[in-house]
Scaffold this motif. Structure first.
Motif: not given
Length: 369
Positions: A308-317
């Motif tokens: 689960k991930i939140k808004a604004g979480d870093y996912i990559g470049n």
């Protein structure tokens, strides 16, 4: 003097009760005679409600009686046999690499060699092997089929899927802009500028297709992007795909894929298009929104399918993987490509004009002037 007539009536009633068969006592239920409740009549051998009880073979058992084969250690079943056995209904398009299934009133879609499937408009990871094309047939992994053959107590998901698709299809551009206004920009400080080649529907002649998403390039978003620029989640959601082990194509490999794409009657096959998307992260957000973050140079190492991930979480470049520059190994053409689906359909599908598309995008990400 009337007493004898009462005796006669009682005698006659007794005779009637003795002579009538038990099944005809039902009329006595109208009177409280203090009798015990009637017993249930046993089902006869010809009773249709009982005839097939316990005789049906579970779908998984039927499936396992069909021909199968091992591919890379995973058991697969051919689509043709599954359809002929009436276990599933299916529409398949070999040229596009797509299979659409209906099982127990549920709707599924798979793409050849892609580790994700769609169920009733929501995307999920394929953890037991991807759908394949071999011996002129589509082959489906056993673990996926075991899941779809599980009995469903109701069809609420399928009904909601149909209702959601209908609702989305009737939205005006203003309504769609409001519907998607819960997202935030994937690159901090970025906004959208009018750039007709960077929005959905723009021509992509190099692969005989169209642009299916939104591009975030330095000149069009108001902030510089490099391979060190972080990409953030649009909203809360669940990771359904993350390409930690992506291996960049060589230029000849990419050219071979594009050559196959241009010979496909004007449409790039989805499995080939998946190759030229490069390193990706797919997140199933709320409101039926799936986002594909494409051409990344790296992914957050801690990300796992199902997280689960939140808004604004870093996912990559940001990067250029899957592009011609990525194949050359240079730092040119760096950008984020963002695909957006609503319940399995492009969010822009029903909006033919640039004005409508810009209205939605500016509401989602802001306008850069």
């Amino acid at each position: 003097m009337k007493r004898p007539s009462i005796y006669v009536a009682a005698v006659l009633l007794t005779i009637i009760l003795v002579l009538l068969p038990p099944d005809n006592y039902a009329w006595l239920g109208k009177f409280d005679l203090g009798s015990s409740p009637p017993t249930t009549k046993p089902a006869e051998s010809g009773d249709s409600s009982k005839k097939n009880e316990g005789t049906s073979i579970p779908a998984v058992q039927q499936m396992k009686s069909l021909p199968s084969k091992k591919i890379s250690g995973t058991t697969y079943y051919p689509l043709t046999n599954l359809v002929q056995s009436k276990l599933i209904q299916a529409k398949s398009r070999e040229v596009d690499g797509i299979v659409e299934l209906t099982v127990n009133q549920e709707n599924y879609q798979l793409v050849r060699n892609v580790p994700v499937y769609m169920r009733n408009g929501i995307y999920h990871p394929l953890t037991g092997g991807n759908m394949r094309w071999e011996e002129k047939d589509f082959w489906l992994p056993e673990s996926f089929l075991e899941g779809v053959f599980q009995p469903s107590s109701d069809s609420s998901d399928a009904k909601s899927y149909a209702q959601n698709k209908e609702k989305i299809s009737k939205m005006s551009a203003d309504e769609m802009a409001n519907y998607l206004s819960f997202v935030q920009t994937p690159i901090k400080g970025s906004k959208m500028k009018k750039s007709d080649s960077s929005i959905p529907g723009a021509a992509r002649t190099y692969r005989n297709g169209i642009h299916e998403g939104v591009d975030f390039y330095t000149p069009t978003i108001g902030v510089p992007v490099t391979k060190n620029t972080p990409v953030y989640s649009l909203a809360e959601g669940v990771i359904v795909r993350v390409d930690h082990d992506y291996k960049e194509m060589t230029t000849p490999e990419r050219e071979k894929i594009l050559a196959a794409a241009t010979n496909n009657n004007g449409q790039t096959p989805q499995d080939l298009l998946d190759r030229v998307r490069g390193r990706t992260v797919w997140i199933q957000h709320s409101n039926g929104l799936l986002a594909r973050y494409i051409h990344l140079s790296r992914t957050e190492p801690k990300l796992r399918v199902g997280d689960k991930i939140k808004a604004g979480d870093y996912i990559g470049n940001v990067g250029n993987s899957g592009t011609s520059d990525g194949a050359k190994g240079n730092n040119e053409g760096v950008h984020l490509h963002l695909d957006l689906f609503l319940f399995g359909e492009w969010f822009w599908k029903q909006y033919p004009t640039l004005e409508e598309k810009y209205k939605i995008l500016f509401r989602m990400f802001g306008q850069y002037r």
